[in-house]
Design a protein around this motif. Sequence first.
Motif, PDB file in Angstrom:
ATOM      1  N   ILE A   9       0.925  -1.335  -0.117  1.00 43.01           N
ATOM      2  CA  ILE A   9       0.207   0.081  -0.045  1.00 43.01           C
ATOM      3  C   ILE A   9       1.317   0.847  -0.171  1.00 43.01           C
ATOM      4  CG2 ILE A   9      -1.777   1.352   1.047  1.00 43.01           C
ATOM      5  CD1 ILE A   9      -1.989  -0.989   2.121  1.00 43.01           C
ATOM      6  N   GLU A  10       0.607   1.859  -0.945  1.00 43.80           N
ATOM      7  CA  GLU A  10       1.406   3.090  -1.540  1.00 43.80           C
ATOM      8  C   GLU A  10       1.184   4.174  -0.240  1.00 43.80           C
ATOM      9  OE1 GLU A  10       4.048   4.751  -3.610  1.00 43.80           O
ATOM     10  OE2 GLU A  10       4.635   2.178  -4.306  1.00 43.80           O
ATOM     11  N   ILE A  11       1.748   4.800   0.799  1.00 49.06           N
ATOM     12  CA  ILE A  11       1.058   5.818   1.185  1.00 49.06           C
ATOM     13  C   ILE A  11       2.052   7.361   0.983  1.00 49.06           C
ATOM     14  CG2 ILE A  11       1.914   7.034   3.613  1.00 49.06           C
ATOM     15  CD1 ILE A  11       0.220   3.789   4.177  1.00 49.06           C
ATOM     16  N   PRO A  12       0.265   8.383   0.485  1.00 49.78           N
ATOM     17  CA  PRO A  12       0.949   9.675   0.475  1.00 49.78           C
ATOM     18  C   PRO A  12       1.915  10.556   1.141  1.00 49.78           C
ATOM     19  CG  PRO A  12      -1.821   9.170   0.101  1.00 49.78           C
ATOM     20  CD  PRO A  12      -0.562   7.660   0.696  1.00 49.78           C
ATOM     21  N   LYS A  13       2.596  11.381   0.764  1.00 49.60           N
ATOM     22  CA  LYS A  13       2.657  12.580   1.764  1.00 49.60           C
ATOM     23  C   LYS A  13       2.306  12.818   2.273  1.00 49.60           C
ATOM     24  CE  LYS A  13       7.143  12.291  -1.330  1.00 49.60           C
ATOM     25  NZ  LYS A  13       7.616  11.412  -1.665  1.00 49.60           N
ATOM     26  N   ASP A  14       0.982  13.492   2.233  1.00 45.27           N
ATOM     27  CA  ASP A  14       0.203  13.776   3.214  1.00 45.27           C
ATOM     28  C   ASP A  14      -0.398  13.163   4.930  1.00 45.27           C
ATOM     29  OD1 ASP A  14      -1.105  12.504   1.658  1.00 45.27           O
ATOM     30  OD2 ASP A  14      -3.212  14.668   1.919  1.00 45.27           O
ATOM     31  N   VAL A  15       0.316  11.792   4.161  1.00 41.74           N
ATOM     32  CA  VAL A  15      -0.472  10.354   5.625  1.00 41.74           C
ATOM     33  C   VAL A  15       0.580   9.811   6.575  1.00 41.74           C
ATOM     34  CG1 VAL A  15      -2.120   8.277   5.534  1.00 41.74           C
ATOM     35  CG2 VAL A  15      -2.783  10.284   4.277  1.00 41.74           C
TER      36      VAL A  15
END
Length: 190
Positions: A9-15
């Motif tokens: 699961i790719e974690i976005p920068k803002d999370v």
Amino acid sequence: MSKIGKKPIEIPKDVEVQIKPADGGTILAFKGKEGSMTLPLLPFISVDLKDGKLQFTAGKDHKQARSNWGTMASLARNAVEGVSKGFSKMLDIEGIGFRATIEGATLVLNVGFTHPVKFQPPAGVKVSVEKNAIKISGIDKNLVGEIASQIRRIKPPEPYQGKGIRYRGEVVRRKAGKKVAGTGAGAAAK
């Protein structure tokens, strides 16, 4: 082997994601611009956070472990999307005189009953009204869907005229009324 579970699961920068020990297990804490939520880790599953990717693995090879593997990956994917973008459902109201209004935080529905129906949404879910549509939004996908279902259950669409509360894009199968059904076969028999 879980097709959903083995995809990282790719974690976005803002999370921001944290793995925390808790009583009787481990919890995942997600924090983003929409809010924050926690998710308990299911049995037989281990989690690893590396290079902005969340990876789940099943500890044992039996049916419950494989089931939990895919479920945990889906729940985490929904949590990441929820805290970064949020979820929403739209409900349409159809019927003459049917309408919805917001009084404070309470949804008031006039949908053909002798009295207005008041619905109080739980914390974490925002309900708004735009013309003849109700918008339910929040960070928890499960809770948003459940609240939309509860509101729809107040007055589901009926099959003859189509009046009621329906999901946006829902197709309601319509039935022919008595007049239409009685003219064809009944007239030929006489």
